[in-house]
Every structure is written in C-alpha cells, then in structure tokens.
Design a protein around this motif. Structure first.
Motif, short mmCIF file in Angstrom:
data_model
loop_
_atom_site.label_atom_id
_atom_site.label_comp_id
_atom_site.label_asym_id
_atom_site.label_seq_id
_atom_site.Cartn_x
_atom_site.Cartn_y
_atom_site.Cartn_z
N HIS A 91 85.67 -90.16 -33.46
CA HIS A 91 86.96 -90.56 -33.08
C HIS A 91 86.92 -91.79 -32.20
O HIS A 91 87.24 -92.99 -32.52
CB HIS A 91 88.04 -89.74 -32.80
CG HIS A 91 88.76 -88.92 -33.82
ND1 HIS A 91 89.70 -89.14 -34.53
CD2 HIS A 91 88.27 -87.70 -34.05
CE1 HIS A 91 89.69 -88.27 -35.64
NE2 HIS A 91 89.25 -87.14 -35.06
N GLY A 103 97.07 -82.89 -31.52
CA GLY A 103 98.28 -82.76 -32.28
C GLY A 103 99.29 -83.22 -31.18
O GLY A 103 100.41 -82.82 -30.99
N PRO A 152 92.90 -87.99 -29.85
CA PRO A 152 93.16 -87.98 -31.36
C PRO A 152 94.22 -87.11 -31.72
O PRO A 152 94.01 -85.91 -31.36
CB PRO A 152 92.06 -88.19 -32.15
CG PRO A 152 90.95 -87.72 -31.25
CD PRO A 152 91.35 -87.87 -29.99
N GLU A 153 95.25 -87.61 -32.39
CA GLU A 153 96.55 -86.68 -32.50
C GLU A 153 95.77 -85.71 -33.82
O GLU A 153 96.27 -84.62 -33.58
CB GLU A 153 97.47 -87.60 -33.35
CG GLU A 153 98.44 -88.11 -32.41
CD GLU A 153 99.51 -89.10 -32.97
OE1 GLU A 153 100.00 -88.43 -34.17
OE2 GLU A 153 100.20 -89.88 -32.36
N ALA A 154 94.98 -86.29 -34.51
CA ALA A 154 94.57 -85.07 -35.66
C ALA A 154 93.87 -83.97 -34.95
O ALA A 154 93.92 -82.83 -35.48
CB ALA A 154 93.64 -85.87 -36.51
#
Length: 246
Positions: free
Chosen positions: A230, A245, A240-242
């Motif tokens: 990322h 979250g 990273p949101e993935a």
C-alpha cells in the motif's frame, strides 16, 4: 535532509517474532531457548563470571542457528521500501543480522549482535565473526577474553538513547514481532511524535493494542508486506482503509 513529505520516515521496532518466522527460536515460547537453558546460567554477567565456557557454547549454538536462517517476507518488504526511496530506520531487539541480509541499511541493535565478539574490558572493541565462534583464550587487542557482543540480562542497553532519537523522528511507527508489554519497546513507542500513527503487526494484535495503536492481526511475514505494498503504491505512509477500516 529532505523534507518529510517527499521522503516519509518509517521507524520500525522489531522483536523476536519477526525472526521466529525465519526459524530462530524465541526466548519466551514454550519450546523456546530458555526451556533448556535457565537465563541465569547463560545470559547474565554472573553466568559469564561463573562458567564462561558454558555461555560461549550456548551462543555458538545460537550463532549457527542465525547463520542457517534466511530473511523472510517481512525483512524483505522493509528492505524494499528503503530501496524504493522511503527512509526506513529499524530499531531491533534481535541479535541476528536478518534485517541487514535482507538489505536494510539503517539498523540499530538494542541488544547487540551475535555475529560479533567484543572485548570483555572495552565494549567499544568489536570483532566480526563471519564464521566459527568464540573460544576460551580468544582475546581482544588488549589481551582480555572475548565475549559475545550481546546485552545480557542486568546489563545496560548502550544504544537506547540513540533509539529514542530515531523514534522521535518517525512519520509512522511500525511495531512488529514484539508485544507492547516488552521493554524497551513499551517505553519507546511513547517517544514517537503525537501525529505519527502507531501500528502493531502481530497475530495477537487485537489483544495487545493499547489506545492510539492500530492493530493488524497477522504474522509479520503477511502483515508487513501487505502494508508495504500500500505504501509503495501511494508513495506515502498511511493507514489504508482496506486494512484498518478507518
């Protein structure tokens, strides 16, 4: 020095868990090093004074294990970030050279380096051990017995101040392979700038994280490469949101 935006500074605190995935036994596991060797008999100044030969044999066996081990995906991912232009500083509790063999160039060993010997009278006198071990009668240039260049229980951590200065310059602090309960990682994490995100990669991350620490519950060999991909893609250190979250 370049500004932070073009060259973000990743500071990594690494511990036994990152080396365990390369096959180096950790001290604390049930089948770990201390199962057969009580700490007091092999890893204290008193043990060295009492039975130096036993201490040397113990570290010779550890050294063989380190030489057989190979850097894993976590070590390699950190080295690749550095190769891609990120500033990466590693502060490790590990005495192996797996970070260096993976290609990392800025590594501070808080607990010394098993592939070096040092004088028992002058800690500044260090000697690389590319092969073999240390025998009784092997001496430094001042004529004193050589000992492993490791910090034993009850000894000061000579590079601790240096580690504090490095952590204080972090844009993101990544803790991997060491729980936040283990000193000195526990106190070092508080030295990071308030604005720097703190991330813990550990299979038990959910149970270990404290306030302000983002946990990623994966082994080092999965979690570190995942984050590194990322960061490389975006050219910055972020959460990273993935993954988190957020």
């Amino acid at each position: 020095m370049t500004n932070h935006h073009s060259n973000p500074h990743l500071v990594v605190l690494s511990g036994a868990g990152i080396s365990a995935e390369s096959g180096i036994q950790t001290f604390r596991a049930a089948d770990g090093l201390w199962a057969d060797h009580p700490i007091e008999e092999v890893a204290t100044p008193e043990a060295w004074a009492r039975d130096p030969e036993r201490v040397l044999r113990f570290y010779d066996a550890r050294r063989d294990q380190v030489r057989r081990a190979r850097p894993n995906a976590a070590h390699k991912a950190l080295a690749r970030l550095e190769a891609d232009g990120f500033r990466v500083s590693i502060v490790t509790q590990n005495i192996d050279d797996l970070h260096e063999r993976a290609g990392s160039r800025r590594v501070v060993h808080l607990h010394g380096e098993i592939l070096k010997a040092r004088s028992s009278v002058d800690a500044r006198m260090r000697y690389p051990l590319p092969r073999g071990g240390i025998a009784l009668g092997d001496v430094c240039d001042k004529g004193s017995q050589l000992r492993p260049d490791v910090v034993w229980f009850g000894e000061a951590v000579p590079r601790f101040e240096e580690a504090i200065e490095i952590v204080a310059e972090a844009d993101l602090l990544l803790v991997v392979g060491t729980s936040l309960a283990v000193m000195p990682a526990a106190s070092l994490i508080d030295e990071a700038p308030m604005a720097a995100p703190r991330v813990l990669v550990d299979p038990e991350a959910r149970d270990l994280t404290t306030a302000g620490v983002h946990g990623l519950s994966l082994p080092a060999g999965e979690g570190v490469p995942l984050l590194a991909r990322h960061w490389r893609r975006e050219g910055r250190l972020w959460l990273p949101e993935a993954v988190f979250g957020e």
